[in-house]
Design a protein around this motif. Structure first.
Motif, mmCIF file in Angstrom:
data_model
loop_
_atom_site.group_PDB
_atom_site.id
_atom_site.type_symbol
_atom_site.label_atom_id
_atom_site.label_comp_id
_atom_site.label_asym_id
_atom_site.label_seq_id
_atom_site.Cartn_x
_atom_site.Cartn_y
_atom_site.Cartn_z
ATOM 1 N N THR A 147 -2.389 -4.765 47.036
ATOM 2 C CA THR A 147 -3.750 -5.277 46.933
ATOM 3 C C THR A 147 -4.331 -5.047 45.542
ATOM 4 O OG1 THR A 147 -4.112 -4.900 49.297
ATOM 5 C CG2 THR A 147 -6.062 -5.149 47.933
ATOM 6 N N ILE A 176 -9.955 -3.864 53.387
ATOM 7 C CA ILE A 176 -9.857 -4.779 52.255
ATOM 8 C C ILE A 176 -10.652 -6.040 52.580
ATOM 9 C CG2 ILE A 176 -8.268 -6.173 50.869
ATOM 10 C CD1 ILE A 176 -6.074 -4.064 51.813
ATOM 11 N N ASN A 190 -11.897 -9.994 51.407
ATOM 12 C CA ASN A 190 -11.609 -11.155 50.575
ATOM 13 C C ASN A 190 -12.923 -11.756 50.092
ATOM 14 O OD1 ASN A 190 -10.729 -13.447 49.307
ATOM 15 N ND2 ASN A 190 -9.755 -14.356 51.108
ATOM 16 N N TRP A 245 1.554 -10.357 49.361
ATOM 17 C CA TRP A 245 0.370 -11.163 49.596
ATOM 18 C C TRP A 245 0.669 -12.560 49.096
ATOM 19 C CZ3 TRP A 245 -3.629 -10.237 52.578
ATOM 20 C CH2 TRP A 245 -4.128 -8.931 52.763
#
Length: 268
Positions: free
Chosen positions: A122, A164, A166, A189
Motif C-alpha cells: 500500500t 486503508i 481509497n 494491488w
C-alpha cells in the motif's frame, strides 16, 4: 466494543468481498500498481517447525477472506473486519506469535505476515493508510534485509487493525495468495486504469539508543518519494517527498552483529 461500534457506524463505507465473481469482474483490472512477495518460512532453530507450518495453514485461510477485494473510491479496507476472529473453530492452527518479543504458540499465529505484506504494498500506491500499528520489538538482525526496518504492520484482533482508504478516483483490487511451490506469500494491488504514480519507500534518521538496564531501542522514520508515470515511463526526478511514520522498537539481539553481505531477504 469500541471497534465493533466503529464497524457498525461506518458499515456502508467498508469494502466487502464478493462471494461470487464473474470473469468480467477481473477484466477491467489490467494495471499492476505494485506487487511483492515474502518467504513463508524462516530458518529459526529455536522455533518449532510445526508453528511455522501452522502459520502457513493460517495464511491459507486468511487470504481467502481478502483475495479479490475491490476497493472503490471512498471505500475503506479493514483487515480484521474482513478476516474476523481467527479461532480454532474456523480451522486456524497454532502458529508463531511474538509476545513481548519472544515467540509463542497461539491459535491464528503468523497472520502479521499478511498485514505486513499488504501495508508494504500500500505504501507504493496512492491509497491512504488510516490505521497502522508498528511492531514494538525488533526481533531479527538486518542480515539479508531488503525492506527498511519498521516497514510492517502488526495486527491483534480486533483492537490493532490495518485500515486503508481509497481517496482516489480509481478502483483498486487486492490480490493475495500462498505459493506453495515457491514457498512465498504473494500479493499485488491492481487497478482499472493505467498506473500514473510510483513510489520509493526508504528510511531516515536511523539510530540506536541505550535505555535503563542496558536495553537497546532502535529508532527510524519512514519516508517515500513520489514519481509520476506517463505512457509507462517513470519520471527521472521525484515530484515530492512525504513523511510516512516513525518506529521505536526494543531490540532482541545484539545491535553490533555483522551482517552477511551479498545476501537478501524480504522480511522486515
Amino acid at each position: 466494543m469500541l471497534r465493533r461500534l466503529a464497524w457498525f457506524r461506518w458499515s456502508r463505507r467498508f469494502a466487502v468481498l464478493k462471494k461470487t465473481s464473474s470473469a468480467d469482474d477481473f477484466e477491467s483490472f489490467t494495471s499492476t500498481a505494485f506487487e511483492h512477495s515474502v518467504p513463508l518460512r524462516r530458518n529459526l532453530s529455536d522455533v518449532d517447525i510445526e508453528l511455522q507450518e501452522g502459520k502457513i495453514a493460517n495464511l491459507q485461510i486468511a487470504v481467502k477472506k481478502v483475495n479479490g477485494l475491490v476497493l472503490k473510491s471512498g471505500k475503506i479496507f479493514s483487515y480484521w473486519r474482513l478476516i474476523g476472529n481467527p479461532t480454532k473453530r474456523k480451522g486456524y492452527k497454532k502458529g508463531m506469535m511474538l509476545v513481548n518479543g519472544k515467540p509463542r504458540a497461539a491459535i491464528g499465529g503468523g497472520l502479521c505476515a499478511l498485514s505486513n505484506l499488504i501495508y508494504w504494498m500500500t505504501l507504493h500506491t496512492p491509497l491512504t493508510v488510516l490505521e497502522r500499528y508498528r511492531h514494538s520489538y525488533d526481533v531479527f538482525p538486518d542480515s539479508n534485509r531488503t525492506q527498511p526496518f519498521g516497514s510492517g504492520a502488526t495486527c491483534v484482533y480486533n483492537y490493532r487493525d490495518l485500515m486503508i482508504e481509497n481517496r482516489t478516483t480509481d478502483t483498486y483490487r487486492l490480490l493475495v495468495w500462498v505459493d506453495d511451490v515457491r514457498g512465498r506469500l504473494c500479493g499485488k494491488w491492481v487497478k482499472d486504469s493505467p498506473v500514473t504514480d510510483t513510489y520509493e519507500v526508504y528510511q531516515k534518521d536511523h539510530w540506536i539508543s541505550t535505555e535503563i538496564g542496558g536495553v537497546y531501542v532502535r529508532h527510524n522514520t519512514i519516508w517515500r518519494r513520489h514519481f509520476s508515470v506517463e505512457n509507462g515511463k517513470v519520471s527521472s526526478e521525484a515530484d515530492s517527498e512525504e513523511y510516512v511514520t516513525e518506529n521505536h522498537a526494543i531490540m532482541m539481539y545484539e545491535p553490533l552483529l555483522e551482517s552477511n553481505k551479498g545476501e537478501k531477504t524480504d522480511e522486515n
